[in-house]
Design a protein around this motif. Structure first.
Motif, short mmCIF file in Angstrom:
data_model
loop_
_atom_site.label_atom_id
_atom_site.label_comp_id
_atom_site.label_asym_id
_atom_site.label_seq_id
_atom_site.Cartn_x
_atom_site.Cartn_y
_atom_site.Cartn_z
N HIS A 251 1.15 -1.16 -0.16
CA HIS A 251 -0.19 -0.37 0.07
C HIS A 251 0.84 1.53 0.04
N THR A 252 2.11 1.06 1.11
CA THR A 252 2.74 2.29 0.97
C THR A 252 3.68 2.50 -0.87
N LEU A 253 3.32 1.85 -1.36
CA LEU A 253 4.58 1.44 -2.49
C LEU A 253 3.71 2.16 -3.57
N GLU A 254 2.78 2.14 -4.04
CA GLU A 254 0.98 1.99 -4.26
C GLU A 254 0.34 3.69 -4.29
N HIS A 255 0.35 3.82 -2.92
CA HIS A 255 0.35 5.69 -2.33
C HIS A 255 1.15 6.15 -3.22
N GLY A 256 1.89 6.19 -2.63
CA GLY A 256 3.44 7.30 -3.29
C GLY A 256 3.24 6.69 -5.15
N GLY A 257 2.89 6.28 -6.08
CA GLY A 257 2.75 6.44 -6.99
C GLY A 257 3.84 5.54 -8.20
N HIS A 258 4.35 3.79 -7.13
CA HIS A 258 5.01 3.13 -7.24
C HIS A 258 4.69 1.47 -7.47
N GLY A 259 3.70 2.27 -8.55
CA GLY A 259 3.01 0.82 -8.77
C GLY A 259 4.25 -0.47 -9.32
N LEU A 260 4.46 -0.40 -10.50
CA LEU A 260 5.31 -1.21 -10.69
C LEU A 260 6.88 -2.02 -9.13
N LEU A 261 6.93 -0.76 -8.20
CA LEU A 261 7.52 -1.37 -7.02
C LEU A 261 6.47 -2.46 -6.53
N ALA A 262 5.31 -1.53 -6.08
CA ALA A 262 4.34 -2.42 -5.01
C ALA A 262 4.41 -4.11 -5.99
N ASP A 263 4.02 -4.23 -7.53
CA ASP A 263 4.12 -5.73 -8.02
C ASP A 263 5.03 -6.18 -8.14
N ALA A 264 6.20 -5.42 -7.95
CA ALA A 264 7.67 -6.18 -7.52
C ALA A 264 7.77 -6.85 -5.94
N ALA A 265 6.97 -5.88 -5.18
CA ALA A 265 7.03 -6.48 -3.78
C ALA A 265 6.38 -7.32 -3.55
N ARG A 266 4.93 -7.85 -4.34
CA ARG A 266 4.43 -8.91 -4.55
C ARG A 266 5.26 -10.23 -4.90
N VAL A 267 5.73 -9.82 -5.58
CA VAL A 267 6.72 -11.53 -6.47
C VAL A 267 7.24 -11.45 -5.29
N ARG A 268 8.38 -10.50 -4.93
CA ARG A 268 9.33 -10.83 -3.48
C ARG A 268 8.67 -11.61 -2.64
N PHE A 269 7.12 -11.28 -2.39
CA PHE A 269 6.38 -12.02 -1.41
C PHE A 269 6.74 -13.74 -1.65
N LEU A 270 6.42 -13.78 -2.60
CA LEU A 270 5.52 -15.46 -3.17
C LEU A 270 7.41 -16.00 -3.40
N GLU A 271 8.11 -15.04 -3.78
CA GLU A 271 9.22 -15.87 -4.28
C GLU A 271 10.13 -16.64 -3.17
N HIS A 272 10.35 -15.74 -1.75
CA HIS A 272 11.27 -16.13 -0.87
C HIS A 272 10.10 -16.37 0.17
N ASP A 273 8.55 -15.67 1.48
CA ASP A 273 8.46 -15.51 2.06
C ASP A 273 7.39 -16.88 2.01
N LEU A 274 6.82 -16.53 0.67
CA LEU A 274 5.78 -18.00 0.67
C LEU A 274 6.55 -19.39 0.73
#
Length: 593
Positions: A251-274
């Motif tokens: 939300h922080t990244l999207e609210h700051g206008g960084h949609g691509l970074l937000a998408d990268a954060a989602r992918v990172r979560f899947l590849e590491h945390d999940l």
């Protein structure tokens, strides 16, 4: 603040040390900060309302060194964010760094960070974080691919790969930059607060420099009475806290206008945390599995951007996420173990291998989730499975079976396998052996390497045929493991494999232990009298060996086994992430695990 002269007196650092109920370790943390030299203007030690002698210990240190300032919270904050914010608010130097009470700064860390900050006029400088296992001392670098060489990133918002480092403690910050952008940690009880802090940092488009030098030592104590947040993953509250922090960061990244970074954060979560939590799922209780599965499906089904992230993730993470989405509830035990193996690093796709109605590879006949993209992977990237059946003794024998993956290995042509035994404590290679693969043959004597042949074996079934269709075998005989020297009374040796193919490619993986043959044997030795040798399967099914020379080593193995049995009989540990628990973690939540 931009610095241009490395000798300016303004090149000074405030080190914020946070502590709660850690009187034993906090002196080492503070001393490691003071030992950085004249660039350390002050060490601000924040005692977060400890119930032990932490406050008194810090006061004694402060009386001996005027650079140490101690702040005592009267009420425990419940997390790491509030005490860090307290230290940041009181800091007077132009640069600031954070340190947890059970960790240390290596010699020269601040000099190296300040030098890079001056050279590049940086807002933030990040260095390598070492994860040190206590007590054996083994060190592993966190996200090493980000810290291979010194590099300047003009704008962190344009560098999605940096999001893979969610740790706040391995960085030096220009205090003016943090103040100008209002970058602070979440207050109160907020596990994994580093996720949010680093998201705010990257969204602010910091000018960031990375250096390859180690600048922070994260000391992992798995036997501690109170585990850190990043290690206490056996409660569903821990997973929910992690997911909440991830959503806040996105939300922080999207609210700051960084949609691509937000998408990268989602992918990172899947590849590491999940993947990390999936690896451990077979170890959890049925109730935990039900809650985790339901929560995770809700996360993955949350929005179109997450669906896009699933499709953009690398193959093991993508297939694992799609399998979770396809199953309404937790898979049975064999299925969970198979899913955990796929989520491993390196991932292994265990047989049996099924095909769907269209002939495409699928997860299983009962859950036909397509393994999209499998046919595009090179042999070196395939999640191969190598089974190992061990016959332990004075001259140990290992029989290996390499399973083909829908013809992908047959096309590359398996030639040989190289096994390494690696000391888990030191990462030292103690033994290397090599063998040649032999393709299996059918009843008519012809070589059997079908392009799309399912392998009719069940994971972990000791009765599986060792030469199933679409497989290769190799034998390594005469291993004298009793002669391996150990760094302690008991040494754990992990088995790594390099698969060499005719096309020149190499696939690096681990081998799966077949349960048959995993028995302890006493091997006579001319110098040590006897050596206790125990092949075993690690929590993810990989083969490893314990080698215990002499009576002392044998007693250590017996004692460790008795301890595991006793822990299994104790009542379940309460969930440390629930609000009813007042204690605060003393570890950062960036989780370099």
């Amino acid at each position: 603040m931009r610095l241009t002269d490395g000798h300016q007196p303004t090149q000074r650092v405030s080190v914020v040390v946070i502590a709660h109920d850690d009187a034993v370790h906090v002196p080492d943390a503070v001393r490691s900060a003071l030992a950085q030299g004249e660039h350390v203007a002050e060490v601000i030690a924040v005692d977060d309302a400890s119930g032990d002698d932490t406050g008194e210990v810090l006061d004694r240190i402060a009386r001996k060194d005027p650079r140490v300032r101690v702040v005592h919270h009267t009420v425990n904050s419940g997390g790491c964010g509030t005490p860090r914010n307290t230290g940041l608010r009181l800091a007077t130097a132009p640069w600031v760094m954070f340190l947890d009470s059970d960790d240390v700064l290596p010699p020269g860390a601040i000099d190296r960070l300040l030098g890079a900050a001056t050279l590049h006029s940086a807002d933030v400088v990040a260095g390598a974080c070492l994860r040190r296992e206590i007590p054996d001392g083994r060190e592993v670098r966190w996200q090493p691919q980000l810290y291979e060489a010194e590099a300047l990133h003009e704008d962190t918002s344009a560098c999605p790969e940096l999001l893979r480092d969610t740790v706040s403690v391995n960085k030096l910050y220009a205090r003016e930059f943090l103040d100008r952008h209002g970058i602070r940690f979440p207050d109160g009880r907020f596990p994994y607060e580093d996720f949010v802090f680093t998201a705010r940092l990257y969204a602010a488009a910091a000018r960031l420099v990375v250096v390859p030098d180690p600048v922070y030592v994260w000391q992992v104590r798995r036997q501690a009475r109170r585990l850190s947040i990043s290690l206490a993953r056996d409660t569903i509250g821990n997973w929910r806290s992690r997911v909440a922090a991830q959503r806040f960061a996105v939300h922080t990244l999207e609210h700051g206008g960084h949609g691509l970074l937000a998408d990268a954060a989602r992918v990172r979560f899947l590849e590491h945390d999940l993947r990390m939590y999936l690896r451990e799922l077979p170890l959890r209780s049925p109730d935990y599995r039900e809650d985790w599965w339901r929560d995770t499906r809700s996360l993955l089904e949350g929005d179109a951007r997450m669906e896009q992230a699933v499709n953009s993730a690398s193959a093991p993470a993508r297939w694992a996420a799609l399998t979770v989405l396809a199953a309404p509830g937790p898979l049975p035990d064999d299925g969970l173990r198979r899913l955990a193996a796929l989520a491993g690093k390196p991932g292994r796709l265990l047989p049996p291998y099924a095909v769907g109605p269209s002939g495409a590879p699928v997860w299983s006949e009962t859950l036909p989730t397509e393994l999209a993209g499998l046919d595009t992977l090179a042999a070196c990237d395939l999640p191969v499975t190598v089974d190992a059946k061990v016959t332990p003794g004075a001259r140990t024998r290992v029989d290996l079976t390499l399973h083909d993956l829908y013809g992908g290995l047959g096309a590359a042509g398996p030639e040989s396998v190289e096994l390494e035994l690696v000391d888990r404590a030191t990462d030292r290679v103690g033994l290397t052996v090599r063998a040649t693969w032999t393709a299996t043959t059918g009843a008519d004597g012809d070589t059997q390497i079908p392009a799309h042949a399912p392998t009719p074996t069940a994971p972990g079934d000791a009765s599986c045929p060792t030469n199933a269709p679409g497989s290769w075998t190799a034998r390594i005989d005469g291993l004298e493991l009793a002669g391996l020297t150990a760094s302690g009374p008991v040494a754990a040796w992990d088995v790594r494999a390099r698969l060499h193919f005719r096309d020149g490619s190499v696939n690096e993986t681990t081998v799966r232990a077949v349960r048959a043959g995993l028995r302890r044997v006493a091997v006579p030795h001319p110098r040590r009298i006897l050596v206790l040798l125990q092949p075993y399967a690690t929590h993810d099914g990989s083969l490893a060996f314990r080698v215990a020379p002499g009576v002392r080593g044998a007693l250590r193995i017996a004692g460790a086994r008795a301890g595991r049995v006793l822990r299994d009989r104790l009542p379940a540990r309460p969930d440390p992430t629930q609000p009813a628990t007042p204690t605060t973690p003393v570890r950062p939540a960036g989780d370099p695990t």
